[in-house]
Design a protein around this motif. Structure first.
Motif, PDB file in Angstrom:
ATOM      1  N   VAL A   1       0.413  -1.356  -0.120  1.00 35.64           N
ATOM      2  CA  VAL A   1      -0.383   0.154  -0.295  1.00 35.64           C
ATOM      3  C   VAL A   1       1.028   0.755   0.285  1.00 35.64           C
ATOM      4  CG1 VAL A   1      -1.477   1.690   1.249  1.00 35.64           C
ATOM      5  CG2 VAL A   1      -1.956  -1.497   1.443  1.00 35.64           C
ATOM      6  N   SER A   2       1.946   0.859   0.785  1.00 36.10           N
ATOM      7  CA  SER A   2       2.778   2.459   1.054  1.00 36.10           C
ATOM      8  C   SER A   2       4.243   2.180   0.263  1.00 36.10           C
ATOM      9  CB  SER A   2       2.713   3.327   2.812  1.00 36.10           C
ATOM     10  OG  SER A   2       3.453   2.597   3.166  1.00 36.10           O
ATOM     11  N   HIS A   3       5.166   3.439  -0.044  1.00 37.77           N
ATOM     12  CA  HIS A   3       6.378   3.073  -0.342  1.00 37.77           C
ATOM     13  C   HIS A   3       7.383   2.609   0.812  1.00 37.77           C
ATOM     14  CE1 HIS A   3       9.580   4.258  -2.697  1.00 37.77           C
ATOM     15  NE2 HIS A   3      10.638   4.512  -1.843  1.00 37.77           N
ATOM     16  N   GLY A   4       6.715   3.234   2.297  1.00 39.45           N
ATOM     17  CA  GLY A   4       7.499   2.452   3.026  1.00 39.45           C
ATOM     18  C   GLY A   4       7.062   1.069   3.341  1.00 39.45           C
ATOM     19  N   GLU A   5       5.799   0.330   3.562  1.00 38.27           N
ATOM     20  CA  GLU A   5       5.851  -0.860   3.527  1.00 38.27           C
ATOM     21  C   GLU A   5       6.138  -1.840   2.014  1.00 38.27           C
ATOM     22  OE1 GLU A   5       1.525  -3.948   2.583  1.00 38.27           O
ATOM     23  OE2 GLU A   5       1.086  -1.848   3.075  1.00 38.27           O
ATOM     24  N   VAL A   6       6.402  -1.129   1.127  1.00 41.88           N
ATOM     25  CA  VAL A   6       7.351  -1.992   0.267  1.00 41.88           C
ATOM     26  C   VAL A   6       9.078  -1.570   0.293  1.00 41.88           C
ATOM     27  CG1 VAL A   6       8.133  -0.959  -2.671  1.00 41.88           C
ATOM     28  CG2 VAL A   6       5.666  -0.829  -1.699  1.00 41.88           C
ATOM     29  N   ALA A   7       9.469  -1.103   1.025  1.00 43.13           N
ATOM     30  CA  ALA A   7      10.681  -1.103   1.679  1.00 43.13           C
ATOM     31  C   ALA A   7      11.045  -2.403   1.991  1.00 43.13           C
ATOM     32  CB  ALA A   7      11.379   0.166   1.682  1.00 43.13           C
ATOM     33  N   LEU A   8      10.133  -2.725   3.097  1.00 46.71           N
ATOM     34  CA  LEU A   8       9.896  -3.521   4.270  1.00 46.71           C
ATOM     35  C   LEU A   8       9.408  -4.984   4.206  1.00 46.71           C
ATOM     36  CD1 LEU A   8       8.922  -2.050   7.722  1.00 46.71           C
ATOM     37  CD2 LEU A   8      10.950  -1.691   6.958  1.00 46.71           C
ATOM     38  N   SER A   9       8.556  -4.844   2.365  1.00 49.53           N
ATOM     39  CA  SER A   9       8.251  -6.410   2.482  1.00 49.53           C
ATOM     40  C   SER A   9       9.446  -6.708   0.857  1.00 49.53           C
ATOM     41  CB  SER A   9       6.983  -5.884   1.436  1.00 49.53           C
ATOM     42  OG  SER A   9       7.205  -5.478   0.215  1.00 49.53           O
TER      43      SER A   9
ATOM     44  N   PRO B   1      12.521 -12.721   0.172  1.00 50.37           N
ATOM     45  CA  PRO B   1      13.534 -13.128   1.210  1.00 50.37           C
ATOM     46  C   PRO B   1      14.894 -13.330   0.610  1.00 50.37           C
ATOM     47  CG  PRO B   1      11.725 -14.977   0.985  1.00 50.37           C
ATOM     48  CD  PRO B   1      11.634 -13.682   0.235  1.00 50.37           C
ATOM     49  N   HIS B   2      14.546 -14.044  -1.155  1.00 47.26           N
ATOM     50  CA  HIS B   2      15.552 -14.244  -1.879  1.00 47.26           C
ATOM     51  C   HIS B   2      16.748 -12.916  -2.234  1.00 47.26           C
ATOM     52  CE1 HIS B   2      11.570 -14.350  -3.720  1.00 47.26           C
ATOM     53  NE2 HIS B   2      12.683 -14.332  -4.854  1.00 47.26           N
ATOM     54  N   VAL B   3      16.062 -11.677  -2.199  1.00 45.46           N
ATOM     55  CA  VAL B   3      16.175 -10.716  -3.059  1.00 45.46           C
ATOM     56  C   VAL B   3      17.189  -9.478  -1.568  1.00 45.46           C
ATOM     57  CG1 VAL B   3      15.658  -8.843  -4.251  1.00 45.46           C
ATOM     58  CG2 VAL B   3      14.767 -11.124  -4.533  1.00 45.46           C
ATOM     59  N   THR B   4      18.378  -9.170  -2.060  1.00 45.90           N
ATOM     60  CA  THR B   4      18.485  -7.820  -1.279  1.00 45.90           C
ATOM     61  C   THR B   4      18.488  -6.899  -0.464  1.00 45.90           C
ATOM     62  OG1 THR B   4      20.275  -7.392  -3.246  1.00 45.90           O
ATOM     63  CG2 THR B   4      21.032  -8.869  -1.710  1.00 45.90           C
ATOM     64  N   ARG B   5      18.265  -6.293   0.119  1.00 49.36           N
ATOM     65  CA  ARG B   5      17.498  -5.039   0.388  1.00 49.36           C
ATOM     66  C   ARG B   5      17.788  -3.856  -0.882  1.00 49.36           C
ATOM     67  NH1 ARG B   5      16.056  -3.273   6.386  1.00 49.36           N
ATOM     68  NH2 ARG B   5      13.374  -3.858   4.942  1.00 49.36           N
ATOM     69  N   ASP B   6      19.080  -3.858  -1.475  1.00 52.39           N
ATOM     70  CA  ASP B   6      19.372  -3.155  -2.331  1.00 52.39           C
ATOM     71  C   ASP B   6      18.840  -3.110  -3.873  1.00 52.39           C
ATOM     72  OD1 ASP B   6      21.329  -1.785  -0.846  1.00 52.39           O
ATOM     73  OD2 ASP B   6      23.614  -2.658  -0.474  1.00 52.39           O
ATOM     74  N   ASP B   7      18.974  -4.759  -3.900  1.00 51.91           N
ATOM     75  CA  ASP B   7      18.225  -4.870  -5.210  1.00 51.91           C
ATOM     76  C   ASP B   7      16.958  -4.477  -4.989  1.00 51.91           C
ATOM     77  OD1 ASP B   7      20.600  -5.482  -6.401  1.00 51.91           O
ATOM     78  OD2 ASP B   7      20.384  -7.443  -5.678  1.00 51.91           O
ATOM     79  N   TRP B   8      16.191  -4.754  -3.965  1.00 47.94           N
ATOM     80  CA  TRP B   8      14.394  -4.546  -4.474  1.00 47.94           C
ATOM     81  C   TRP B   8      14.267  -3.150  -3.757  1.00 47.94           C
ATOM     82  CZ3 TRP B   8      10.242  -6.585  -4.958  1.00 47.94           C
ATOM     83  CH2 TRP B   8       9.192  -6.253  -4.009  1.00 47.94           C
ATOM     84  N   GLN B   9      15.337  -2.165  -3.918  1.00 46.80           N
ATOM     85  CA  GLN B   9      15.068  -0.587  -3.775  1.00 46.80           C
ATOM     86  C   GLN B   9      15.427  -0.380  -5.272  1.00 46.80           C
ATOM     87  OE1 GLN B   9      13.965   0.896  -0.826  1.00 46.80           O
ATOM     88  NE2 GLN B   9      13.658   2.976  -2.748  1.00 46.80           N
ATOM     89  N   ILE B  10      16.222  -0.664  -5.879  1.00 44.35           N
ATOM     90  CA  ILE B  10      16.502  -0.463  -6.885  1.00 44.35           C
ATOM     91  C   ILE B  10      15.403  -1.086  -7.707  1.00 44.35           C
ATOM     92  CG2 ILE B  10      18.007  -1.060  -9.518  1.00 44.35           C
ATOM     93  CD1 ILE B  10      20.361  -1.317  -7.433  1.00 44.35           C
TER      94      ILE B  10
END
Length: 104
Positions: free
Chosen positions: A21-29, A32-41
């Motif tokens: 729903v929100s951009h904050g929720e996206v960053a936390l979701s 498990p097999h994707v790094t946080r940096d890759d997910w943010q990109i």
């Protein structure tokens, strides 16, 4: 085949992105097999104006289709060649070809 797998994988990641729903929720979701940096990109790409514009155009075009095409990226010529009878090398008739390219 690898190209199809990647396309499906990227589509699943985009579906996960759209469920948030929100951009904050996206960053936390992040999966498990994707790094946080890759997910943010990926999230930055999915939220970009150019991606949203292309996505809207593609959505509108799919809505205009009267019959869905299920043969993927394969050309009709290649699909017809793959549907040939292995024993007689005879190509499929029009009805069988239509079923193969438009029915699941």
């Amino acid at each position: 085949m690898i190209k199809e797998w990647f396309k499906d994988y990227r589509g699943k990641l985009h579906q996960r992105y759209k469920q948030c729903v929100s951009h904050g929720e996206v960053a936390l979701s992040a999966p498990p097999h994707v790094t946080r940096d890759d997910w943010q990109i990926l999230c930055d790409k999915f939220s970009s104006d150019s991606f949203q514009k292309r996505s809207k155009i593609n959505s509108d075009n799919r809505k205009k289709l009267e019959v869905n095409h299920v043969a993927g990226l394969k050309s009709f010529v290649q699909f017809r060649h793959d549907m040939r009878d292995s024993v007689t090398s005879q190509e499929p008739g029009p009805v069988d070809f239509y079923r193969g390219t438009y029915c699941r």
